[in-house]
Enzyme design. Structure first.
Site, mmCIF file in Angstrom:
data_model
loop_
_atom_site.group_PDB
_atom_site.id
_atom_site.type_symbol
_atom_site.label_atom_id
_atom_site.label_comp_id
_atom_site.label_asym_id
_atom_site.label_seq_id
_atom_site.Cartn_x
_atom_site.Cartn_y
_atom_site.Cartn_z
ATOM 1 N N GLY A 167 0.807 -1.220 0.000
ATOM 2 C CA GLY A 167 0.000 0.000 0.000
ATOM 3 C C GLY A 167 0.837 1.265 0.000
ATOM 4 O O GLY A 167 0.395 2.317 -0.468
ATOM 5 N N ASP A 168 2.067 1.175 0.518
ATOM 6 C CA ASP A 168 2.961 2.335 0.496
ATOM 7 C C ASP A 168 3.221 2.804 -0.930
ATOM 8 O O ASP A 168 3.262 4.002 -1.202
ATOM 9 C CB ASP A 168 4.298 1.974 1.148
ATOM 10 N N HIS A 169 3.426 1.850 -1.838
ATOM 11 C CA HIS A 169 3.754 2.241 -3.203
ATOM 12 C C HIS A 169 2.544 2.836 -3.927
ATOM 13 O O HIS A 169 2.700 3.729 -4.768
ATOM 14 C CB HIS A 169 4.335 1.047 -3.963
ATOM 15 N N ALA A 172 2.513 6.277 -2.601
ATOM 16 C CA ALA A 172 3.602 7.059 -3.203
ATOM 17 C C ALA A 172 3.192 7.606 -4.557
ATOM 18 O O ALA A 172 3.470 8.772 -4.884
ATOM 19 C CB ALA A 172 4.853 6.189 -3.332
#
Length: 390
Positions: A167-169, A172
């Site tokens: 989910g971070d990407h 981002a």
């Protein structure tokens, strides 16, 4: 070319914030990564020594940046950071909002002095409300609390976490998009602005097919046990050589094409099997036919038939297969960068490319504080000011 000349200061750790800055660096921006004396948390996952060179996680999120070490808990560190920000176009941080405000580094504190600065705040739950300072990872906010995990994991299975950085990407990419929108606006207004993304909001957007139905009708059917799923030819199937493939119908003709591909044309003569099939007992009958047919063929045999029938399908690949696949190379899934010790290594590419030309992606991730003196000198700090920071 692309973002050449754009100056970015990133003070972030783990993945979402650093990854957003890494994409901008891939596209030609000059990115300075500011780290505390203990460094980004992802530095500890793999050794980075001549004997074991290159930390793949840190390299993936921080390639192409210059590294500066600052202790912003000290006045000298904050003074140096502000000197960097005065020369920057963009600031990206995922330090929690309360901490930034206490240090006088929040957007409202910096805006009067730096009105043209685009301030990218990457958060767990946003900048307002009682959850604004709640600690969060993508596994907690994006995957679990947003409803993504509940909608994805069938109720007959034990819950599981998402893979690290998943989910971070996504967050981002949302951050990069928002920053570029603000940058476009600044061309006409001359003013920067606050840009805020959150793991929670990115998760809600990622699952928004289901969320839109929930918001409209007050309920939604999400992941179900395989035996309860309404689509008889939709989902994963196992082949004779113990491989899995995913099959998804596109039109009503797909059922006809599938039965022909599986050597079961007689099914097409049965009126109760005419799509769309809504009776669950009939759905299970058809699924059993498909299961049995796939179980008699290898993945290669099945794949040849499904492709000939113009059906949308894909084998469940492994990362090892992807790393060596011609189609992944052709799609531009990899870049080659210096591992920091003079050795080229492959890394995942950011998810867009520019066939008519783009900056080369080859520079390594910085060692902790590697460029501190160089960057601070360029920002106009005196030798005494730099010595106070170091």
């Amino acid at each position: 070319m692309l973002l050449e000349g754009l100056k970015v200061v990133e003070m972030a750790t783990w993945v979402a914030g650093p990854s957003a800055a890494a994409v901008l660096a891939d596209w030609g921006a000059e990115v300075v990564k500011v780290e505390s004396p203990i460094g980004d948390a992802t530095r500890v996952y793999y050794p980075d020594t001549p004997e074991n060179p290159g930390n793949p996680i840190f390299t993936n999120e921080n390639r192409g940046k210059k590294g500066v070490l600052l202790d912003i808990s000290r006045p000298e560190g904050r003074h140096a950071l502000k000197a960097l920000l005065r020369q920057a176009d963009i600031f990206i941080t995922n330090v929690r909002p309360g901490s930034m405000k206490r240090l006088g580094l929040d957007y409202e504190s910096l805006k009067p002095e730096m009105p043209n600065l685009i301030y990218g705040a990457v958060t767990g739950y946003g900048l307002v409300g009682p959850e604004a300072d709640t600690p969060a990872f993508d596994m907690t906010a994006f995957w679990t609390r947003s409803g993504v995990a509940h909608a994805t994991i069938p109720p007959d299975q034990e819950p599981f976490a998402s893979r690290p950085g998943f989910g971070d990407h996504v967050t981002a990419l949302a951050t990069v998009s928002a920053i570029l929108a603000a940058l476009h606006e600044r061309h006409s207004t001359g003013r920067g602005r606050l840009v805020e993304t959150s793991l929670l909001r990115a998760g809600a957007y990622a699952i928004s097919w289901d969320l839109a139905i929930q918001l409209r009708f007050g309920e939604v059917v999400t992941a179900q046990p395989r035996d309860e799923r309404p689509g008889p030819m939709s989902g994963f199937f196992r082949t004779k050589d113990d491989r899995w493939l995913l099959l998804l119908p596109r039109t009503l003709d797909c059922f006809t094409n599938l039965m022909i591909a599986l050597d079961r044309p007689e099914i097409l003569a049965e009126p109760r099997y005419d799509p769309p099939v809504t009776d669950m007992d009939t759905v299970r009958e058809i699924r059993a036919v498909v299961d049995e047919a796939f179980a008699r063929m290898t993945l290669a045999e099945v794949g040849e038939r499904l492709t000939a029938g113009d059906l949308a399908w894909a084998p469940m690949g492994t990362l090892a297969e992807l790393a060596e696949a011609d189609f992944a190379r052709d799609a531009g899934c990899f870049e080659v960068v210096d591992d920091g010790w003079g050795v080229p290594c492959r890394v995942p590419a950011s998810p867009a490319r520019f066939p008519e030309g783009a900056p080369p992606v080859s520079r390594p991730a910085p060692k902790l504080g590697e460029h501190t003196r160089e960057v601070l000198e360029a920002a106009g700090l005196t030798a005494a000011e730099i010595d106070a920071v170091l």
